[in-house]
Motif scaffolding. Structure first.
Motif, short mmCIF file in Angstrom:
data_model
loop_
_atom_site.label_atom_id
_atom_site.label_comp_id
_atom_site.label_asym_id
_atom_site.label_seq_id
_atom_site.Cartn_x
_atom_site.Cartn_y
_atom_site.Cartn_z
N ALA A 129 -8.06 -4.65 6.33
CA ALA A 129 -8.51 -5.71 7.23
C ALA A 129 -8.28 -7.08 6.62
N ALA A 130 -8.60 -7.22 5.32
CA ALA A 130 -8.43 -8.51 4.66
C ALA A 130 -6.96 -8.87 4.51
N TYR A 131 -6.13 -7.88 4.22
CA TYR A 131 -4.70 -8.13 4.01
C TYR A 131 -4.03 -8.56 5.31
N ILE A 132 -4.24 -7.81 6.39
CA ILE A 132 -3.57 -8.20 7.63
C ILE A 132 -4.21 -9.46 8.22
N GLY A 133 -5.44 -9.78 7.79
CA GLY A 133 -6.05 -11.04 8.20
C GLY A 133 -5.45 -12.25 7.50
N GLY A 134 -4.68 -12.02 6.43
CA GLY A 134 -4.02 -13.14 5.78
C GLY A 134 -4.06 -13.15 4.27
N CYS A 135 -4.95 -12.37 3.64
CA CYS A 135 -4.99 -12.36 2.19
C CYS A 135 -3.65 -11.91 1.62
N ASP A 136 -3.26 -12.48 0.51
CA ASP A 136 -1.95 -12.19 -0.08
C ASP A 136 -1.93 -10.89 -0.86
N GLY A 137 -3.08 -10.38 -1.22
CA GLY A 137 -3.14 -9.14 -1.98
C GLY A 137 -4.55 -8.62 -2.05
N VAL A 138 -4.68 -7.38 -2.56
CA VAL A 138 -5.99 -6.74 -2.71
C VAL A 138 -6.08 -6.17 -4.11
N ALA A 139 -7.30 -5.89 -4.56
CA ALA A 139 -7.50 -5.51 -5.95
C ALA A 139 -7.54 -4.01 -6.20
N THR A 140 -7.94 -3.21 -5.21
CA THR A 140 -8.15 -1.79 -5.51
C THR A 140 -6.85 -1.00 -5.52
N VAL A 141 -6.86 0.03 -6.33
CA VAL A 141 -5.68 0.88 -6.49
C VAL A 141 -5.35 1.59 -5.18
N MET A 142 -6.35 2.21 -4.56
CA MET A 142 -6.10 2.99 -3.35
C MET A 142 -5.77 2.10 -2.16
N GLY A 143 -6.50 0.98 -2.03
CA GLY A 143 -6.24 0.08 -0.91
C GLY A 143 -4.82 -0.44 -0.94
N ALA A 144 -4.36 -0.86 -2.12
CA ALA A 144 -3.00 -1.36 -2.26
C ALA A 144 -1.98 -0.26 -2.00
N GLU A 145 -2.27 0.93 -2.49
CA GLU A 145 -1.34 2.06 -2.29
C GLU A 145 -1.14 2.35 -0.81
N LEU A 146 -2.23 2.37 -0.04
CA LEU A 146 -2.13 2.64 1.38
C LEU A 146 -1.42 1.53 2.13
N LEU A 147 -1.47 0.32 1.59
CA LEU A 147 -0.78 -0.82 2.21
C LEU A 147 0.68 -0.91 1.79
N GLY A 148 1.05 -0.15 0.78
CA GLY A 148 2.42 -0.21 0.29
C GLY A 148 2.71 -1.44 -0.54
N ILE A 149 1.67 -1.99 -1.19
CA ILE A 149 1.84 -3.16 -2.05
C ILE A 149 1.26 -2.84 -3.42
N LYS A 150 1.50 -3.73 -4.38
CA LYS A 150 0.93 -3.54 -5.71
C LYS A 150 -0.46 -4.18 -5.78
N PRO A 151 -1.41 -3.52 -6.44
CA PRO A 151 -2.73 -4.13 -6.56
C PRO A 151 -2.68 -5.39 -7.40
N SER A 152 -3.55 -6.34 -7.09
CA SER A 152 -3.59 -7.62 -7.79
C SER A 152 -4.89 -7.74 -8.57
N GLY A 153 -4.81 -8.26 -9.77
CA GLY A 153 -6.01 -8.45 -10.57
C GLY A 153 -5.67 -8.98 -11.95
N THR A 154 -6.68 -9.36 -12.68
CA THR A 154 -6.46 -9.93 -14.01
C THR A 154 -7.11 -9.03 -15.06
#
Length: 386
Positions: free
Chosen positions: A149-174
């Protein structure tokens, strides 16, 4: 035991409010089991100060209704909508979806609320990076949904491993403060955490270090820059509220010190308790934001479902409770305005927005991928004001 509903619980109607289950039994006993209706989902109200919201959750609604004897009309996922807009209509025997109303409303309201808040934050952040860091504020069972929901709403990335995997993107974090604390306690030097991070993580991961754990933010940022040199991509300031003071002044000081010492390429990211006002106040002096709780727990977009037509003797009869507009409607985009008219009326302007996604239980239209939906949202954001 985890108190979560499984997909089969949702699809079978076990997550319904009890009065829908009782309604099903009453209608069956009265001989009304086959009554067909048109049920409209519309925006009862937007949060105070909101001019628009973002419709999301359609992908899961389609999965909930797939195979049932209904026809589904809805806005394309990611469409911006306004108060009182019809956003979705289910047509078919009422008993086919009566016990699913609770789940469907929950999906659309929760999804759209998170996406709307993410879109507002991204609208303010503009070209600056905006990452969703809100998973820790949510039950883990719904983290992937919130990430989507946050990603398609406009966020450039997400932090969780599973959420990013399901979106087909790499997770973001420091990195977490725990890393520096352990190095400080065991090795006597928290800056070694940055060195070992640089030695350990894959080279494609940007070297962004936390610069606020034990020392002044300016001091830690310069230490990190001297240790990692050109490999340092950026510093993240997550200063606790008890120590924060004027965060803009802190950012300006860090930026000045980095530039003065020849580290102009080192970017500055800010996280921790951010909302629209803070993002607006910092967007011209930082390179990106990590936004969590304010997106994970947004003001609720109030979506309701009401029967607006009932089929009697082969004819559709417009009917609804007081305060609602009866009749099946089409919604048209007229510039940045939306106009609702009775279904079948001449188009007042623009393009029709309610399109068919399911016909008699069969999915007839493919929902775009998340990256395409996000692009669609961002295009609309460029045309509206907060």
């Amino acid at each position: 035991m985890l108190h979560t509903a499984s997909p089969s619980d949702i699809l079978s109607g076990r997550t319904t409010d009890i009065y829908f289950a009782r309604t099903v039994e009453v209608l069956k006993n009265a001989g009304f089991a086959d009554v067909r209706v048109r049920a409209e989902f519309h925006v009862a109200s937007l949060p105070r100060g909101f001019k628009w919201a973002v419709f999301t959750g359609l992908k899961e609604v389609v999965e909930i209704l797939r195979g049932r004897r209904i026809t589904l009309y809805a806005l394309p996922e990611g469409t911006l909508f306004y108060e009182n807009d019809p956003i979705m209509v289910i047509e078919g025997p009422y008993l086919e979806f009566a016990v699913l109303e609770t789940a469907i409303l929950g999906v659309v309201r929760h999804y759209s609320s998170i996406s709307t808040k993410a879109a507002r934050v991204k609208k303010i952040a503009g070209e600056k990076t905006c990452l969703f860091f809100g998973a820790r504020a949510l039950h883990p069972a719904i983290q992937p949904m919130a990430d989507r929901a946050a990603y398609i709403g406009g966020c450039d990335g997400v932090a969780t491993v599973m959420g990013a995997e399901l979106l087909g993107i790499k997770p973001s974090g420091t990195m977490p403060h725990a890393l520096m604390i352990i190095f400080r306690a065991v090795a006597g030097d928290h800056t070694l955490a940055w060195v070992w991070f640089d030695k350990t993580v894959p080279s494609e991961v940007p070297r962004i270090v936390l610069a606020d754990t034990f020392l002044d933010e300016r001091e830690e940022a310069l230490l990190a820059a001297k240790l990692l040199g050109e490999r340092l991509h950026g510093v993240r300031l997550d200063t606790p509220g008890s120590r924060r003071g004027n965060i803009r002044r802190i950012v300006e000081e860090v930026r000045w010190a980095l530039d003065l010492n020849g580290y102009r390429n080192v970017k500055i990211f800010v996280s921790g308790g951010l909302d629209e006002p803070q993002v607006e106040a910092l967007r011209d002096v930082v390179d990106g934001f990590g936004v969590g709780t304010s997106i994970a727990f947004p003001p609720s977009v109030d979506v309701s479902m009401d029967i607006v037509e009932v089929e009697v003797g082969g004819r559709w009869i417009p009917i609804t409770k007081r305060g609602k507009l009866p009749g099946f409607k089409q919604l048209y985009r007229c510039g940045i305005r939306h106009v609702a008219v009775p279904w079948g009326s001449p188009p007042p302007c623009g393009e029709p927005l309610l399109v068919k996604w399911i016909e008699d239980g069969r999915v007839v239209r493919e929902i775009p991928g998340e990256a395409e939906i996000r692009k669609y949202v961002l295009e609309q954001l460029s045309e509206v004001e907060l």
